[in-house]
Write an enzyme that holds these catalytic residues in place. Sequence first.
Site, PDB file in Angstrom:
ATOM      1  N   SER A  21      59.495  35.813  35.965  1.00  0.00           N
ATOM      2  CA  SER A  21      59.393  34.406  36.369  1.00  0.00           C
ATOM      3  C   SER A  21      60.500  33.520  35.793  1.00  0.00           C
ATOM      4  O   SER A  21      61.057  32.696  36.531  1.00  0.00           O
ATOM      5  CB  SER A  21      58.018  33.845  35.984  1.00  0.00           C
ATOM      6  OG  SER A  21      57.030  34.506  36.713  1.00  0.00           O
ATOM      7  N   LYS A  68      44.238  33.422  33.383  1.00  0.00           N
ATOM      8  CA  LYS A  68      44.032  32.787  34.692  1.00  0.00           C
ATOM      9  C   LYS A  68      42.634  32.196  34.882  1.00  0.00           C
ATOM     10  O   LYS A  68      42.464  31.220  35.594  1.00  0.00           O
ATOM     11  CB  LYS A  68      44.316  33.791  35.824  1.00  0.00           C
ATOM     12  CG  LYS A  68      45.787  34.107  35.998  1.00  0.00           C
ATOM     13  CD  LYS A  68      46.005  34.996  37.206  1.00  0.00           C
ATOM     14  CE  LYS A  68      47.447  35.430  37.301  1.00  0.00           C
ATOM     15  NZ  LYS A  68      47.708  36.246  38.483  1.00  0.00           N
ATOM     16  N   ASP A 104      48.544  33.002  44.313  1.00  0.00           N
ATOM     17  CA  ASP A 104      48.520  34.456  44.566  1.00  0.00           C
ATOM     18  C   ASP A 104      47.920  34.757  45.940  1.00  0.00           C
ATOM     19  O   ASP A 104      48.383  35.663  46.643  1.00  0.00           O
ATOM     20  CB  ASP A 104      47.650  35.158  43.513  1.00  0.00           C
ATOM     21  CG  ASP A 104      48.296  35.152  42.137  1.00  0.00           C
ATOM     22  OD1 ASP A 104      49.533  35.202  42.057  1.00  0.00           O
ATOM     23  OD2 ASP A 104      47.548  35.091  41.143  1.00  0.00           O
ATOM     24  N   GLY A 127      40.748  48.176  44.158  1.00  0.00           N
ATOM     25  CA  GLY A 127      40.602  47.383  42.935  1.00  0.00           C
ATOM     26  C   GLY A 127      39.694  46.200  43.183  1.00  0.00           C
ATOM     27  O   GLY A 127      39.521  45.767  44.342  1.00  0.00           O
ATOM     28  N   ALA A 128      39.095  45.695  42.092  1.00  0.00           N
ATOM     29  CA  ALA A 128      38.179  44.554  42.223  1.00  0.00           C
ATOM     30  C   ALA A 128      38.363  43.587  41.059  1.00  0.00           C
ATOM     31  O   ALA A 128      37.440  42.889  40.670  1.00  0.00           O
ATOM     32  CB  ALA A 128      36.738  45.060  42.291  1.00  0.00           C
ATOM     33  N   GLY A 129      39.573  43.551  40.486  1.00  0.00           N
ATOM     34  CA  GLY A 129      39.865  42.650  39.372  1.00  0.00           C
ATOM     35  C   GLY A 129      40.360  41.301  39.875  1.00  0.00           C
ATOM     36  O   GLY A 129      40.153  40.944  41.041  1.00  0.00           O
ATOM     37  N   GLY A 130      41.026  40.563  38.980  1.00  0.00           N
ATOM     38  CA  GLY A 130      41.498  39.218  39.304  1.00  0.00           C
ATOM     39  C   GLY A 130      42.453  39.207  40.487  1.00  0.00           C
ATOM     40  O   GLY A 130      42.343  38.349  41.374  1.00  0.00           O
ATOM     41  N   ASN A 150      36.610  50.388  44.667  1.00  0.00           N
ATOM     42  CA  ASN A 150      36.880  50.268  43.233  1.00  0.00           C
ATOM     43  C   ASN A 150      36.160  51.364  42.458  1.00  0.00           C
ATOM     44  O   ASN A 150      35.126  51.861  42.898  1.00  0.00           O
ATOM     45  CB  ASN A 150      36.418  48.887  42.739  1.00  0.00           C
ATOM     46  CG  ASN A 150      36.967  48.568  41.366  1.00  0.00           C
ATOM     47  OD1 ASN A 150      38.143  48.784  41.116  1.00  0.00           O
ATOM     48  ND2 ASN A 150      36.130  48.071  40.480  1.00  0.00           N
ATOM     49  N   LYS A 155      31.305  46.162  40.363  1.00  0.00           N
ATOM     50  CA  LYS A 155      32.331  45.121  40.531  1.00  0.00           C
ATOM     51  C   LYS A 155      32.783  45.027  41.985  1.00  0.00           C
ATOM     52  O   LYS A 155      33.026  43.946  42.519  1.00  0.00           O
ATOM     53  CB  LYS A 155      33.537  45.413  39.624  1.00  0.00           C
ATOM     54  CG  LYS A 155      33.428  44.716  38.279  1.00  0.00           C
ATOM     55  CD  LYS A 155      34.476  45.191  37.307  1.00  0.00           C
ATOM     56  CE  LYS A 155      35.879  44.685  37.598  1.00  0.00           C
ATOM     57  NZ  LYS A 155      36.840  45.216  36.602  1.00  0.00           N
TER      58      LYS A 155
HETATM   59  P1  ATR Z   1      44.221  42.260  37.601  1.00  0.00           P
HETATM   60  O1  ATR Z   1      44.075  40.842  37.138  1.00  0.00           O
HETATM   61  O2  ATR Z   1      45.649  42.738  37.632  1.00  0.00           O
HETATM   62  O3  ATR Z   1      43.507  42.529  38.872  1.00  0.00           O
HETATM   63  P2  ATR Z   1      42.053  43.483  36.174  1.00  0.00           P
HETATM   64  O4  ATR Z   1      41.214  42.267  36.420  1.00  0.00           O
HETATM   65  O5  ATR Z   1      42.031  44.120  34.827  1.00  0.00           O
HETATM   66  O6  ATR Z   1      43.569  43.176  36.446  1.00  0.00           O
HETATM   67  O7  ATR Z   1      41.658  44.563  37.300  1.00  0.00           O
HETATM   68  C1  ATR Z   1      42.252  45.825  37.401  1.00  0.00           C
HETATM   69  C2  ATR Z   1      41.593  46.603  38.541  1.00  0.00           C
HETATM   70  O8  ATR Z   1      42.250  47.871  38.652  1.00  0.00           O
HETATM   71  C3  ATR Z   1      40.123  46.901  38.301  1.00  0.00           C
HETATM   72  O9  ATR Z   1      39.443  46.813  39.521  1.00  0.00           O
HETATM   73  C4  ATR Z   1      40.118  48.349  37.791  1.00  0.00           C
HETATM   74  O10 ATR Z   1      38.981  49.098  38.144  1.00  0.00           O
HETATM   75  P3  ATR Z   1      37.585  49.014  37.313  1.00  0.00           P
HETATM   76  O11 ATR Z   1      36.956  47.722  37.734  1.00  0.00           O
HETATM   77  O12 ATR Z   1      36.825  50.189  37.775  1.00  0.00           O
HETATM   78  O13 ATR Z   1      37.979  49.051  35.865  1.00  0.00           O
HETATM   79  C5  ATR Z   1      41.285  48.919  38.554  1.00  0.00           C
HETATM   80  N1  ATR Z   1      41.877  50.044  37.824  1.00  0.00           N
HETATM   81  C6  ATR Z   1      42.509  50.019  36.630  1.00  0.00           C
HETATM   82  N2  ATR Z   1      42.941  51.258  36.296  1.00  0.00           N
HETATM   83  C7  ATR Z   1      42.562  52.095  37.307  1.00  0.00           C
HETATM   84  C8  ATR Z   1      42.691  53.503  37.552  1.00  0.00           C
HETATM   85  N3  ATR Z   1      43.333  54.299  36.690  1.00  0.00           N
HETATM   86  N4  ATR Z   1      42.178  53.989  38.704  1.00  0.00           N
HETATM   87  C9  ATR Z   1      41.538  53.191  39.595  1.00  0.00           C
HETATM   88  N5  ATR Z   1      41.371  51.861  39.402  1.00  0.00           N
HETATM   89  C10 ATR Z   1      41.867  51.310  38.291  1.00  0.00           C
END
Ligand code: ATR
Length: 271
Positions: A21, A68, A104, A127-130, A150, A155
């Site tokens: 950035s 965030k 984003d 994925g289901a994170g932020g 996910n 989640k």
């Molecule tokens: P971000 O803000 O970048 O989304 P986060 O909130 O930590 O970061 O979310 C990361 C996501 O990647 C999560 O959904 C995580 O899955 P879990 O909820 O099961 O933990 C997923 N993730 C991280 N490492 C992973 C892996 N090795 N294989 C599959 N999913 C993964």
Amino acid sequence: MIDTNTTLYCIFGNPVRHSKSPFIHNAWFKEHQINSVYLAFEPKRIEQGINAIRQLDIQGASITIPFKTQIIPYLDKIDPDAAKIGAVNTIVNKNGKLSGYNTDSSAAVRSFKGIIELPDKTICILGAGGAAQAVAFGMVKKNGDVIIVNRNQTKAEQLAQSITGRAISYQDLEQIKSIDILINTTPVGMFPDIQDSPVPDDFLSPDMAVMDIVYNPLETQLLSRARKKGCLTIDGLSMFLHQAAEQFRIWTGITPDIESMHRTITNGDPH
Ligand code: ATR
């Protein structure tokens, strides 16, 4: 030139030293002859960042991991979409009043512009994170039919429910047919684990568009395999530049040139 009128913008994150950035925003300030600088700060707690913004009259800030969500209670105002997403990545300081936005989500949507129309497409988000939350919100806003996949099924279901999408497990991935768009929001494939791909090769089909939000490396294993299958691919730098460009527009009213920045970074990584 930096002088007594130079205004300050910054990024707060921890860790933040890898961030592109500062390179991007400082290049755009220079290009548009705006007397501002953009610096990176790594506070332990986001309160320190908030105090700095108010005390030093920092004009705007980018907010990244892990702040965030934590920053929301400190804001005077929050954009309705950012409130729905539950995450803020952009702050504007107007006469001491701090407003929060999320760029984003619109960045994910803009990454597909001119490549594929989003309405009525079936979009599988890994994925289901932020990051997934912001991407999914943007896709649903464009009438996409979103499926969340996910590791942690609870989640996945929570996110699916909040955006009125569906959730399935990795084990059931092969049961879903006719995916138009696949978006990886997990860190799988990120440096140093660059040989890893979040889905088996046979899940990819030539009529899929595949986007990875990982941009280190630029061509992840997922994108490389997708490209070899004949899929349209969108790299993580696209979404990253779109979110930065929207921040710059919110701060300055100017929409910067993303294409030339993409080329600059692709041709000679500044870091
Ligand atoms: P971000 O803000 O970048 O989304 P986060 O909130 O930590 O970061 O979310 C990361 C996501 O990647 C999560 O959904 C995580 O899955 P879990 O909820 O099961 O933990 C997923 N993730 C991280 N490492 C992973 C892996 N090795 N294989 C599959 N999913 C993964």
